[in-house]
Design a protein around this motif. Structure first.
Motif, mmCIF file in Angstrom:
data_model
loop_
_atom_site.group_PDB
_atom_site.id
_atom_site.type_symbol
_atom_site.label_atom_id
_atom_site.label_comp_id
_atom_site.label_asym_id
_atom_site.label_seq_id
_atom_site.Cartn_x
_atom_site.Cartn_y
_atom_site.Cartn_z
ATOM 1 N N LYS A 138 7.575 10.296 3.753
ATOM 2 C CA LYS A 138 7.246 10.260 2.765
ATOM 3 C C LYS A 138 9.335 9.973 1.925
ATOM 4 C CE LYS A 138 7.065 13.317 -0.483
ATOM 5 N NZ LYS A 138 6.310 14.360 -1.175
ATOM 6 N N VAL A 139 9.401 8.806 1.770
ATOM 7 C CA VAL A 139 11.104 8.656 1.374
ATOM 8 C C VAL A 139 11.074 9.397 0.076
ATOM 9 C CG1 VAL A 139 12.984 7.077 0.581
ATOM 10 C CG2 VAL A 139 11.343 6.258 2.682
ATOM 11 N N ILE A 140 12.267 10.716 0.125
ATOM 12 C CA ILE A 140 13.040 11.331 -0.812
ATOM 13 C C ILE A 140 14.098 11.095 -2.255
ATOM 14 C CG2 ILE A 140 11.160 13.057 -0.410
ATOM 15 C CD1 ILE A 140 13.808 14.410 0.755
ATOM 16 N N LYS A 141 15.067 10.324 -0.827
ATOM 17 C CA LYS A 141 15.825 10.019 -1.612
ATOM 18 C C LYS A 141 17.086 9.227 -1.155
ATOM 19 C CE LYS A 141 19.389 10.781 -4.351
ATOM 20 N NZ LYS A 141 19.793 10.257 -5.524
ATOM 21 N N ARG A 142 17.388 8.210 -1.798
ATOM 22 C CA ARG A 142 17.865 6.433 -1.132
ATOM 23 C C ARG A 142 19.779 6.487 -1.609
ATOM 24 N NH1 ARG A 142 18.994 1.735 -2.486
ATOM 25 N NH2 ARG A 142 17.648 2.013 -4.658
ATOM 26 N N ILE A 191 3.319 5.847 5.817
ATOM 27 C CA ILE A 191 4.774 5.990 5.167
ATOM 28 C C ILE A 191 4.584 6.140 3.199
ATOM 29 C CG2 ILE A 191 7.191 4.807 5.030
ATOM 30 C CD1 ILE A 191 7.446 3.974 7.927
ATOM 31 N N ILE A 192 5.351 6.283 2.912
ATOM 32 C CA ILE A 192 5.755 6.606 1.267
ATOM 33 C C ILE A 192 6.923 6.368 0.976
ATOM 34 C CG2 ILE A 192 4.260 7.671 -0.690
ATOM 35 C CD1 ILE A 192 3.677 10.220 1.247
ATOM 36 N N LEU A 193 6.252 5.403 -0.156
ATOM 37 C CA LEU A 193 7.761 4.923 -0.961
ATOM 38 C C LEU A 193 7.460 5.157 -2.365
ATOM 39 C CD1 LEU A 193 8.325 1.476 0.824
ATOM 40 C CD2 LEU A 193 9.219 3.073 1.876
ATOM 41 N N SER A 194 8.470 5.537 -2.693
ATOM 42 C CA SER A 194 8.315 4.765 -3.903
ATOM 43 C C SER A 194 8.116 3.598 -5.051
ATOM 44 C CB SER A 194 9.921 5.569 -4.870
ATOM 45 O OG SER A 194 9.770 5.699 -6.029
ATOM 46 N N ILE A 249 14.654 -2.431 -4.458
ATOM 47 C CA ILE A 249 15.765 -2.741 -3.448
ATOM 48 C C ILE A 249 15.168 -2.341 -2.357
ATOM 49 C CG2 ILE A 249 17.962 -1.940 -2.488
ATOM 50 C CD1 ILE A 249 18.825 -1.742 -5.168
ATOM 51 N N LEU A 250 14.385 -1.360 -1.751
ATOM 52 C CA LEU A 250 14.027 -0.448 0.007
ATOM 53 C C LEU A 250 13.264 -1.971 0.324
ATOM 54 C CD1 LEU A 250 14.017 0.828 2.395
ATOM 55 C CD2 LEU A 250 12.860 2.664 0.784
ATOM 56 N N HIS A 251 11.798 -2.049 -1.227
ATOM 57 C CA HIS A 251 10.887 -2.722 -1.045
ATOM 58 C C HIS A 251 10.902 -4.261 -0.838
ATOM 59 C CE1 HIS A 251 6.845 -4.871 -1.976
ATOM 60 N NE2 HIS A 251 6.337 -3.506 -1.330
ATOM 61 N N LYS A 283 0.652 -0.957 0.277
ATOM 62 C CA LYS A 283 0.021 -0.545 -0.249
ATOM 63 C C LYS A 283 1.133 1.411 0.065
ATOM 64 C CE LYS A 283 -4.281 1.832 0.441
ATOM 65 N NZ LYS A 283 -5.261 1.244 1.711
ATOM 66 N N ALA A 284 1.955 0.724 0.654
ATOM 67 C CA ALA A 284 3.242 2.690 0.744
ATOM 68 C C ALA A 284 3.613 2.752 -0.700
ATOM 69 C CB ALA A 284 3.824 2.478 1.768
ATOM 70 N N LEU A 285 3.381 2.083 -1.240
ATOM 71 C CA LEU A 285 4.050 2.316 -2.558
ATOM 72 C C LEU A 285 3.213 2.944 -4.009
ATOM 73 C CD1 LEU A 285 5.240 -1.607 -3.936
ATOM 74 C CD2 LEU A 285 6.847 0.616 -3.350
ATOM 75 N N THR A 286 1.568 3.456 -3.317
ATOM 76 C CA THR A 286 0.426 3.577 -4.240
ATOM 77 C C THR A 286 0.283 4.925 -3.416
ATOM 78 O OG1 THR A 286 -1.358 2.480 -2.790
ATOM 79 C CG2 THR A 286 -0.928 1.069 -4.381
ATOM 80 N N PHE A 287 0.673 4.933 -3.128
ATOM 81 C CA PHE A 287 0.582 6.477 -2.097
ATOM 82 C C PHE A 287 1.105 7.445 -3.529
ATOM 83 C CE2 PHE A 287 0.303 4.251 2.083
ATOM 84 C CZ PHE A 287 -1.262 4.539 2.036
ATOM 85 N N LYS A 288 2.351 7.691 -3.852
ATOM 86 C CA LYS A 288 2.197 8.356 -4.728
ATOM 87 C C LYS A 288 3.390 7.927 -5.774
ATOM 88 C CE LYS A 288 3.895 13.910 -4.447
ATOM 89 N NZ LYS A 288 2.758 14.182 -4.681
ATOM 90 N N TYR A 289 3.210 8.627 -7.180
ATOM 91 C CA TYR A 289 3.664 8.209 -8.330
ATOM 92 C C TYR A 289 4.700 8.699 -8.567
ATOM 93 C CZ TYR A 289 4.109 6.020 -13.130
ATOM 94 O OH TYR A 289 4.495 4.516 -13.830
ATOM 95 N N TYR A 290 6.090 8.562 -7.603
ATOM 96 C CA TYR A 290 7.393 9.588 -8.392
ATOM 97 C C TYR A 290 8.137 8.733 -7.945
ATOM 98 C CZ TYR A 290 8.426 8.516 -2.958
ATOM 99 O OH TYR A 290 8.874 8.428 -1.613
ATOM 100 N N THR A 291 9.692 9.228 -8.097
ATOM 101 C CA THR A 291 10.773 8.951 -8.090
ATOM 102 C C THR A 291 12.000 9.088 -7.780
ATOM 103 O OG1 THR A 291 12.532 6.699 -9.659
ATOM 104 C CG2 THR A 291 11.094 9.114 -11.118
#
Length: 541
Positions: free
Chosen positions: A290-294, A394-397, A402-404, A217-225
């Protein structure tokens, strides 16, 4: 499934639906109808490949036609050779060895059957895929009962861009299924086991720390990279309709929007892996993290120094309010960052960088008793992160696989004698970095995370008519004002016996004689001397 002529096929099946039997029949048909055809059967464990070849021998023995075409059969290695030059071979990946299916490397195949692929490691499939990469007509048939992992098997079944023809069959598709079997399995299995084993749905993996459904579900909140799209990513986007994501790609020439609610987590590991860095934002509009950088700092000759330089650069670009680092192998880096912050006060690194030892304890305020309690550091950090995922905060890209994947695979390996969980020790560094960044919010911005409470202090003064400690003060003054009593005043009164008292019935106060310290006989007595009043020397001992 047998009629499907696709080069890539995947079978998502419940127990006792005949998926292994189907692959055995399909493999025998291919070697009997094609000359010089080579088939590989690959399983996670030895007993599984052994069962496949046992069943294959039974079918061969029951069919005079096939039996006549067999040249030889052997078990070490598992191999069946046919007169037309075709061969069937069996291998195990050694799922628990972590060697990436080393026994299969260098093999050639025209078709590969992967049984129980969901029990294989990710590296195992990578090795097999390299074999199939020799030609486009090399086929792969994969089958498994779902375990709940969001790994290769899950993506084969759910992601059309993988190019697999998907077949789904729960255990109810077995012609022999009846109500008695249904009742029996429901009584013997937990709901999660029933979902995996019978319904053949992915559900939630029991072994993991984080809820897999919440991670998805965390992958669906925002469509970004936050990384540049690869060519493979672009192909998938085009196949899905051409909807490109928002790009959060920043550098010194393109700074991100300022956000005071931003934390960085850093996990150092010189020997096992590269240094891992996660930057976490709090989006005040949707009230989610929201994760904005890895970032990964590759291993090299100056890994630790390079990690320090990267943190300084990222601090200049993203300007996080707090930077939480792992002190397990980060004492040197922590010291260097503090020295840099002292030399460059504008960076703020002297104050914003905090080091944490995962094996230590952390002091927090109990929300009920309002008292300070000590909690094991790492379990506390992981639990706080798990709660935020459960609350869908929490929002994931969707482009950071890899993080997921590390979050999905993160599990409790064992529990110590003191009851403290011991977590995954491989491929978990981004999880630790994310946990540290999230811990920064928990401790520094508790009003945002809503996970702990800090004590509130006030400057207001309240007046009360009650006098605190009045009785204690009164008794103290009373004891001071009273004269000192002589304990020997009523000596004669106390010493009198009642008429019916017998000797020894009650204790009596007896005034001890005053000792003259100037007396010679006491001065001459030394320690250890048993002579003197009432003593007759050492002979008594």
């Amino acid at each position: 499934m047998l009629r499907d002529r696709s080069v890539r096929k995947v079978y998502q099946c419940g127990r006792r639906t005949g998926k292994t039997e189907t692959m055995i029949v399909e493999g025998l048909h291919k070697v009997c109808t094609n000359k010089n055809f080579r088939i590989l059967y690959v399983t996670p464990y030895e007993n599984q490949v052994n069962l496949i070849f046992m069943r294959m021998r039974e079918i061969i023995q029951d069919s005079p036609l096939i039996k006549n075409d067999v040249v030889r059969m052997k078990n070490s290695p598992y191999m069946i050779e046919f007169k037309n030059g075709s061969t069937i071979m069996g291998f195990t990946t050694g799922a628990s060895s972590g060697q990436g299916a080393a026994s299969i490397r260098g093999q050639r195949a025209d078709w590969i059957f992967l049984d129980e692929i969901d029990y294989m490691a990710e590296n195992d499939f990578s090795t097999v895929a390299m074999i199939a990469g020799e030609r486009s007509d090399i086929g792969i048939t994969a089958s498994s009962t779902p375990t709940g992992k969001r790994g290769t098997f899950y993506r084969m079944c759910t992601d059309k861009s993988f190019g697999y023809s998907h077949h789904y069959h729960p255990s109810m598709h077995n012609p022999n299924w009846n109500q008695q079997m249904e009742d029996q399995f429901r009584a013997e299995l937990t709901q999660s086991q029933y979902d995996h084993e019978i319904l053949a749905i992915f559900g939630t993996e029991e072994a993991g720390v984080f809820d897999k459904n919440k991670l998805d579900k965390a992958l669906t909140f925002k469509y970004y990279t936050y990384d540049k799209l690869t060519e493979n990513d672009k192909r998938k986007i085009e196949l899905s309709g051409g909807n490109y994501p928002d790009e959060y790609i920043y550098d010194r020439n393109n700074l991100p929007p300022y956000n005071p609610f931003r934390c960085m987590g850093v996990d150092f590991d010189k020997y096992q892996a590269s240094s891992s860095i996660i930057i976490l934002d709090f989006d005040v509009d949707i009230r989610k993290f929201k994760v904005i950088k890895r970032i990964e700092v590759p291993r090299g000759e100056y890994t630790l120094d390079n990690a320090v330089k990267m943190i300084i650069e990222l601090n200049d670009i993203y300007k996080p309010s707090w930077i939480y680092v792992d002190r397990g192998y980060g004492d040197y880096q922590l010291e260097r960052l503090h020295i840099y912050g002292d030399e460059h006060p504008s960076s703020g690194l002297k104050n914003k960088v905090k080091g944490w030892q995962f094996k230590n304890t952390i002091e927090i305020i109990d929300p009920v008793t309002k008292e300070k309690t000590k909690e094991p550091m790492k379990p506390f950090m992981v639990n706080q992160l798990s709660v935020s995922f459960d609350r869908e905060r929490i929002i994931l890209s969707p482009f950071d696989i890899i993080l997921h994947k590390q979050l999905v695979d993160y599990a409790v390996e064992r529990v110590s004698q003191s009851g403290i969980p011991i977590y995954s020790s491989k491929n978990e560094h981004y999880v630790d970095a994310l946990g540290l960044a999230h811990l920064g919010f928990v401790l520094e911005f508790p009003q945002l995370s809503s996970l702990i409470k800090k004590p509130k202090f006030t400057t207001k003064i309240k007046h009360s008519v009650a006098s605190l400690g009045a009785n204690r003060v009164k008794n103290a003054f009373k004891s001071i004002s009273q004269p000192i009593k002589n304990p020997w005043k009523n000596y004669n009164t106390h010493n009198k016996n009642d008429d019916d008292d017998l000797p020894g019935d009650k204790p009596y106060w007896t005034k001890a004689p005053k000792i003259n310290s100037n007396s010679q006989r006491y001065k001459t007595a030394k320690w250890g001397n048993r002579t003197g009043i009432g003593f007759k020397g050492r002979s008594l001992w």
